[in-house]
Each structure stands twice: as structure tokens, then as C-alpha cells.
Design an enzyme around this catalytic site. Structure first.
Site, PDB file in Angstrom:
ATOM      1  N   GLY A 186      29.888 -46.145 -35.209  1.00 45.21           N
ATOM      2  CA  GLY A 186      29.311 -44.676 -35.626  1.00 45.21           C
ATOM      3  C   GLY A 186      27.980 -43.849 -35.664  1.00 45.21           C
ATOM      4  CB  THR A 187      27.503 -41.059 -33.664  1.00 43.45           C
ATOM      5  OG1 THR A 187      29.367 -40.653 -34.099  1.00 43.45           O
ATOM      6  CG2 THR A 187      28.073 -41.989 -32.280  1.00 43.45           C
ATOM      7  CB  THR A 188      25.594 -36.750 -35.419  1.00 37.96           C
ATOM      8  OG1 THR A 188      25.753 -38.001 -34.210  1.00 37.96           O
ATOM      9  CG2 THR A 188      24.309 -36.103 -36.338  1.00 37.96           C
TER      10      THR A 188
END
Lengths: 249, 258
Positions: free
Chosen positions: B30-32
Site C-alpha cells: 500500500g502507498t500513501t
């Protein structure tokens, strides 16, 4: 060496049951009632810290009469059972039936084991369904049996008298305020037929409310909200009670 | 937690044996995640993309979860492990609340999460790190607070705004220029959408608002009234408003020079 007296098993069990019943009868009674939007728990409890009712899981509530340390022990066991189940499988897999079975096993084992004294507790495990038909109420007496109840149930000291009154007066589809009023009336009946007054601050009230948007349906009703409900149920007509029952929270 | 460890230790993430591996394990990441406080609460939001190497593993992953009534956690890092960690965290908070009859303090919750991240250190060393962002409303102090973490479980309280994940540098830059002390709840939610847009603009692993598929960031608000997740419609309206302005000014609102 002295030979112990022979006590027949029937007599031993009867003595244990009597002991447990006496212990339970010392405590104040509490009632659990179905109403239109869920299940309400009402009891007389002077203490604010030691609860008789509590949340076990999303839709499951717990009520107990008798010795505090014993039912608190069972309550924590129940919370652990439910949380472990819900974490291992899914939240939907935790049911009142499963929990009631675990309690019945525990109480039954303790009751019949000669080494321990029987628990002086009587429990109610209730689960609120999507509809009133889905509601489940189980009563668990001290000996580990399970009684499947409908509509209303009373446990504790004066239980028999209270539950016969509730059986007469309780009907399906009551509003919260009506159910609360019925419960308080039932609790305040003395054995000699007179009524005594139970002030709002000595009442412990909690509901499993199926209309609650959150996943966890258990909610305590305290303070102003409780007084408002009690007032609404007092002299007011059914229509007014309906109204104030609807805008709680 | 202790009970779980005693009875069914295999359910705890930290207790598992790690197989020896070579190189980086491929798993969705997952990122931001971004968070910003405003008077009266805190907003926590995340984009919807999960990536595996150069591939988009999932377009509509959900990375922001309610931890309990007054707090939420957003996760960056290995998605599978992070989701499990959040599940366990939610369980612990709920369990504590039911057994004790009172909620943990916000500090207590933040510390607990820190220990959980630390127990994942072995996995993190193999490239499966989980780095959450924790935000909640502190009922005692009546304000929103944000806590950020590093892979080793180091915890630090962030003031005003914070971000984690691959696009966090860009998101933080955007928030730094847009943040003000007197944001309203609506302005705060707009701010996080702007920040996520900037992160998606410059970071390939962060997903921007996907108008065609109607996938918009998850935006949650925690105030005195508890946790609330913005509905699909509210999130879409916010994202479309930001998008419409960006069509005129692709780099977003300009801050004053001096």
C-alpha cells in the site's frame, strides 16, 4: 480414622442447589425484556462501578445476578471466548447460543465437582437479531442448565414473583419507554404486594438496540437520557412515549 | 493479547517462523496515507492503490480503518500483514474496552501499536515492512492528534499534519504549503485530497482519483462525535471539485511567496 457420614448423592446435590439459590436470592433481581427495537436490561444497582450488565460482542449482552466476583469471572471468560472466536473466524460466527453453551458447561462442571463450591450466580445471555423474531434470550441457572426464554425474563432474589408479573403484562412490540416502565414496576413490587420507589440513580439500564448504526449494538442508558425515558413512560400517553423513545441517543 | 499468545500463539503475527529468503519478496504494497488536524478533530485519508513491483496489484484497496470509536489507523507497506495488524489492533482495543469498562487513553493506544510494529521487525528486515499512521481524537484534551511510526516501532507525535508511504514526501510538501491553523472540517478534507493528488502526481505507486471507475480516496474524520467515514458521494464530490480546479491549474493552488 473416622468414617465420613454417608450422604446420598441426591441429598448432596440438593444441598448444593440450596446453597447456590440462597446466595443468588440475597442479591437484587434484574429483568431482561424484549421491546420493538431490541432487548432492554433493567436492574437495581446502587454501584456505578460494578456493572450487572455488559457487552460481550456486537449483538450479545450479558446480565448476572448473584456474587460479583464469580459472575465477573464468567463475564471476562465470555468476552475472551467471543473475541477469540470473532478474530479467528468472523464477527458473524459469534452467537449467543455458542456462548450460552460454554457458560452452561462451565457452570455445570463447577456445580457437580465436589472440590469446589457451586457458583452463586444466575446469568442471562441475550442476542438481538435483525428482527424481533431473531432475538434470543437464554437464562442460565447456577446448575448449568439452559432455559430458552421469550419476551421477558427475571433472575435474582424475587425472580419467580417478578417473572409471573412480567408474563402477565409483557406484550410484543412495546416501545423502549413502555418496556422500561414495566420493568421498573416489576422490580419495585415487594413480596407483600406493596410498591416501593426506586430512584433513577439506583437503576442500571442497558439496551441492545438493533437500530443502532454501529456494528456494536450494546449501549448503556444513563443520566439525563434515562430520566427522560422514565418521565416519558410515566403519565404520558403511548404516542408520546413512542416519540421520546425514538429520539434517544 | 496475552491470552491469545498463551492459547493460540499461531494467531499472533510476531510468533511465526520466517522461512529463509533471498532477495525481495513480491507482495502487494500500500502507498500513501495523509493526516491533518483541525480545531475540533483530525482527518485521516489514503489513496486506493496497491502495487507489486511495477504492477498495480489493486486499484480499490482500502487502507484506512477505524481502530475504535475515537481513532483510526492508515497503513502503508505490505498490505496483507498490515491488514492483519489492524485487525489485531482493533481486537485489542475492543477487548480492553469491554473487560475494563473504559477506553484506553489515546497515548495508550499509540504505544500499543508501536509494540505491534516492533514485533514485525523480522519481516520488515525481509522487505515486508508495515508503517502505519495513527490518528485519533483525544477525549481528555479535546483535540485531534496524529502519531507516526518507523519500521522499528519508533513512535513520534506529529503536529498539524503527517504522511506516510511512498508518496509521502510529495504529500507532505503540499500540506506544508496549504496548512493553516484555522481550517474547518471541510477545508481539512479538501486539503488531504489536494495532498493525495500531489502525491499521485509525482509518485507512480500512488493512485489519483479515478473518475472513470469512480474510485476516490478514503477520507475519514474523527471528532468529538467519534469516527466517521465520508460517503462515496461526499468523497466523489470533493475529488471532482479538486480535479475541476486542477484542469485550470495543474499544479494546484499557489501559496504566497512571502
Amino acid at each position: 480414622m473416622s468414617t465420613p457420614f454417608y450422604v446420598s448423592p441426591q441429598q448432596a446435590m440438593a444441598d448444593r442447589a440450596e446453597y447456590a439459590r440462597k446466595g443468588i436470592a440475597r442479591g437484587r433481581s434484574l429483568v431482561v425484556l424484549q421491546f420493538a427495537d431490541g432487548i432492554v436490561f433493567v436492574g437495581e444497582n446502587p454501584s456505578r462501578a460494578l456493572h450487572k450488565f455488559s457487552e460481550i460482542y456486537d449483538r450479545i449482552g450479558f446480565a448476572a445476578a448473584g456474587k460479583y466476583n464469580e459472575y465477573e469471572n464468567l463475564r471476562i471468560g465470555g468476552v475472551r471466548y467471543a473475541d477469540l472466536r470473532g478474530y479467528t473466524y468472523d464477527r458473524d460466527d459469534v452467537t449467543a447460543r455458542g456462548l450460552a453453551n460454554v457458560y452452561a458447561q462451565t457452570l455445570g462442571t463447577i456445580f457437580s465437582s465436589a472440590a469446589e463450591k457451586p457458583y452463586e450466580v444466575e446469568l442471562v445471555v441475550a442476542e438481538v437479531g435483525e428482527t424481533p423474531e431473531g432475538d434470543q434470550i437464554y437464562r442460565l441457572p447456577h446448575d448449568g442448565s439452559i432455559v430458552d426464554e421469550h419476551g421477558s425474563v427475571a433472575v435474582g432474589g424475587n425472580a419467580e414473583q417478578i417473572s409471573s408479573y412480567l408474563d402477565r403484562e409483557h406484550r410484543e412490540g412495546m416501545t423502549l419507554a413502555e418496556a422500561l416502565k414495566l420493568a421498573v414496576t416489576a422490580l419495585s413490587r415487594e413480596s407483600n404486594g406493596t410498591q416501593r420507589e426506586i430512584p433513577a440513580e439506583r437503576l442500571e439500564v442497558a439496551v441492545l438496540d438493533r437500530t443502532r448504526p454501529q456494528q456494536r449494538k450494546f449501549r448503556r442508558i444513563v443520566g439525563p437520557q434515562l430520566s427522560r425515558l422514565l418521565e416519558a413512560a410515566g403519565p404520558a400517553t403511548a404516542a408520546e412515549a413512542e416519540e421520546s423513545g425514538g429520539d434517544v441517543e | 493479547m496475552d491470552f491469545l499468545g498463551e492459547h493460540q500463539p499461531e494467531l499472533l503475527p510476531g510468533k511465526r517462523q520466517l522461512p529463509p529468503t533471498q532477495g525481495v519478496i513480491e507482495a502487494p504494497h500500500g502507498t500513501t496515507i495523509v493526516a491533518v488536524t483541525f480545531p475540533g478533530g483530525v482527518v485521516l485519508a489514503g489513496d486506493r492503490r496497491a502495487t507489486m513491483g511495477n504492477v498495480i496489484a489493486q486499484r480499490d484497496i482500502e487502507k484506512v480503518f477505524p481502530a475504535d470509536e475515537y481513532s483510526a489507523v492508515g497503513i502503508a507497506g505490505t498490505a496483507g500483514l498490515a491488514v492483519e495488524m489492524v485487525k489485531l489492533f482493533q481486537l485489542e482495543l475492543e477487548h480492553f474496552e469491554k473487560v475494563e469498562g473504559a477506553q484506553l487513553s489515546l497515548e495508550g493506544k499509540a504505544n500499543r501499536l508501536s509494540t505491534m510494529i516492533r514485533s514485525n521487525l523480522g519481516m520488515a528486515m525481509q522487505g515486508l515492512a508495515v508503517v502505519p499512521l495513527f490518528a485519533g481524537f483525544d477525549v481528555d484534551r479535546a483535540k485531534g492528534r496524529i502519531f507516526s511510526y518507523d519500521v522499528t516501532g519508533g513512535r513520534s507525535e506529529e503536529h498539524n499534519f503527517a504522511a506516510t508511504g511512498s508518496g509521502s514526501i510529495f504529500a507532505r510538501g503540499a500540506m506544508k504549503k496549504l496548512f493553516r491553523d484555522d481550517l474547518s472540517e471541510e477545508q481539512a478534507t479538501t486539503l488531504v485530497v489536494q495532498a493525495l493528488y500531489d502525491a499521485a502526481d509525482d509518485d507512480s505507486a500512488t493512485g489519483g482519483p479515478d473518475v472513470a471507475r469512480r474510485i476516490y480516496p478514503i477520507i475519514t474524520v474523527i471528532t468529538e462525535d467519534g469516527f466517521r467515514r465520508l460517503t462515496e458521494d461526499e468523497a466523489s464530490e470533493l475529488s471532482r471539485a479538486v480535479l475541476a480546479r486542477r484542469l485550470e491549474e495543474p499544479d494546484g493552488p499557489r501559496a504566497a511567496l512571502l
